[in-house]
Design a protein around this motif. Sequence first.
Motif, PDB file in Angstrom:
ATOM      1  N   THR A 172       0.864  -1.183   0.000  1.00 54.87           N
ATOM      2  CA  THR A 172       0.000   0.000   0.000  1.00 54.87           C
ATOM      3  C   THR A 172       0.895   1.227   0.000  1.00 54.87           C
ATOM      4  O   THR A 172       2.030   1.185   0.485  1.00 54.87           O
ATOM      5  CB  THR A 172      -0.927   0.068   1.226  1.00 54.87           C
ATOM      6  N   PHE A 173       0.373   2.314  -0.546  1.00 52.16           N
ATOM      7  CA  PHE A 173       1.075   3.583  -0.492  1.00 52.16           C
ATOM      8  C   PHE A 173       0.052   4.705  -0.606  1.00 52.16           C
ATOM      9  O   PHE A 173      -1.103   4.473  -0.953  1.00 52.16           O
ATOM     10  CB  PHE A 173       2.165   3.694  -1.573  1.00 52.16           C
ATOM     11  N   ARG A 232      -5.388  13.341  -0.582  1.00 49.81           N
ATOM     12  CA  ARG A 232      -4.466  12.217  -0.408  1.00 49.81           C
ATOM     13  C   ARG A 232      -5.279  10.932  -0.498  1.00 49.81           C
ATOM     14  O   ARG A 232      -6.354  10.819   0.079  1.00 49.81           O
ATOM     15  CB  ARG A 232      -3.791  12.293   0.955  1.00 49.81           C
ATOM     16  N   THR A 233      -4.742   9.951  -1.228  1.00 47.29           N
ATOM     17  CA  THR A 233      -5.489   8.722  -1.479  1.00 47.29           C
ATOM     18  C   THR A 233      -4.627   7.505  -1.196  1.00 47.29           C
ATOM     19  O   THR A 233      -3.462   7.457  -1.583  1.00 47.29           O
ATOM     20  CB  THR A 233      -5.954   8.689  -2.953  1.00 47.29           C
ATOM     21  N   LEU A 234      -5.220   6.525  -0.528  1.00 44.63           N
ATOM     22  CA  LEU A 234      -4.547   5.261  -0.266  1.00 44.63           C
ATOM     23  C   LEU A 234      -4.704   4.359  -1.485  1.00 44.63           C
ATOM     24  O   LEU A 234      -5.787   4.244  -2.047  1.00 44.63           O
ATOM     25  CB  LEU A 234      -5.170   4.581   0.957  1.00 44.63           C
ATOM     26  N   TYR A 235      -3.622   3.737  -1.907  1.00 38.42           N
ATOM     27  CA  TYR A 235      -3.645   2.869  -3.079  1.00 38.42           C
ATOM     28  C   TYR A 235      -3.071   1.522  -2.678  1.00 38.42           C
ATOM     29  O   TYR A 235      -2.047   1.455  -2.001  1.00 38.42           O
ATOM     30  CB  TYR A 235      -2.808   3.496  -4.197  1.00 38.42           C
ATOM     31  N   VAL A 244       9.520  -1.656  -3.175  1.00 36.40           N
ATOM     32  CA  VAL A 244       9.589  -0.325  -2.575  1.00 36.40           C
ATOM     33  C   VAL A 244      10.538   0.562  -3.379  1.00 36.40           C
ATOM     34  O   VAL A 244      10.243   1.723  -3.665  1.00 36.40           O
ATOM     35  CB  VAL A 244      10.031  -0.402  -1.094  1.00 36.40           C
ATOM     36  N   ARG A 245      11.686   0.009  -3.770  1.00 35.07           N
ATOM     37  CA  ARG A 245      12.652   0.775  -4.568  1.00 35.07           C
ATOM     38  C   ARG A 245      12.032   1.246  -5.873  1.00 35.07           C
ATOM     39  O   ARG A 245      12.172   2.398  -6.262  1.00 35.07           O
ATOM     40  CB  ARG A 245      13.889  -0.078  -4.860  1.00 35.07           C
ATOM     41  N   ILE A 287       5.053   4.090   1.812  1.00 31.57           N
ATOM     42  CA  ILE A 287       5.009   2.815   1.096  1.00 31.57           C
ATOM     43  C   ILE A 287       5.228   1.690   2.105  1.00 31.57           C
ATOM     44  O   ILE A 287       6.221   1.692   2.824  1.00 31.57           O
ATOM     45  CB  ILE A 287       6.085   2.766  -0.011  1.00 31.57           C
ATOM     46  N   LYS A 288       4.271   0.772   2.157  1.00 36.47           N
ATOM     47  CA  LYS A 288       4.353  -0.338   3.105  1.00 36.47           C
ATOM     48  C   LYS A 288       4.137  -1.656   2.376  1.00 36.47           C
ATOM     49  O   LYS A 288       3.262  -1.766   1.529  1.00 36.47           O
ATOM     50  CB  LYS A 288       3.282  -0.200   4.187  1.00 36.47           C
TER      51      LYS A 288
END
Length: 145
Positions: free
Chosen positions: A87-88, A134-137, A114-115, A99-100
């Motif tokens: 998710t980010f 802001r939006t969670l994706y 992540v990179r 970024i998780k």
Amino acid sequence: MKKLLILVLISFTQSVFSQREIRRAPEPQKDLNGNIIPPNEIDIYNPVGIDVKPEFPGGTQKFHQFIDENYKKPNKKPTPQGKVFATFIIEINGSLSDIKILRDIGYGTGEELVRVLKLSPKWKPGKLNHKEVRTLYSLVFPVQQ
């Protein structure tokens, strides 16, 4: 009399040592570049509840193509296969933050995703009531041979 004194002592002790809520000013949120996000723009929205969904420049196909071109598969034996869940947050300015990796198959696949996401160009942010938000994706990335 002893019972009354014990009851008063217990009440006093409880009020003195009870937990009190201490409200502190929230820590300023920062994006990946270290820019501070203004406090009134901290709310994060789910793409389902907004009017215009965030979009990678060129659309979803280009986004998956971007990841496929930049993602370096690990050279481990046996070759890892599976899905990496991430998710980010797409910020108001289009950059990615927070970024998780939610589920990783190991062998450095999560770190590599992540990179690649940090290399991503700016997105078109989501909009709610004609205002950028802001939006969670969420992303599911299949790792294959």
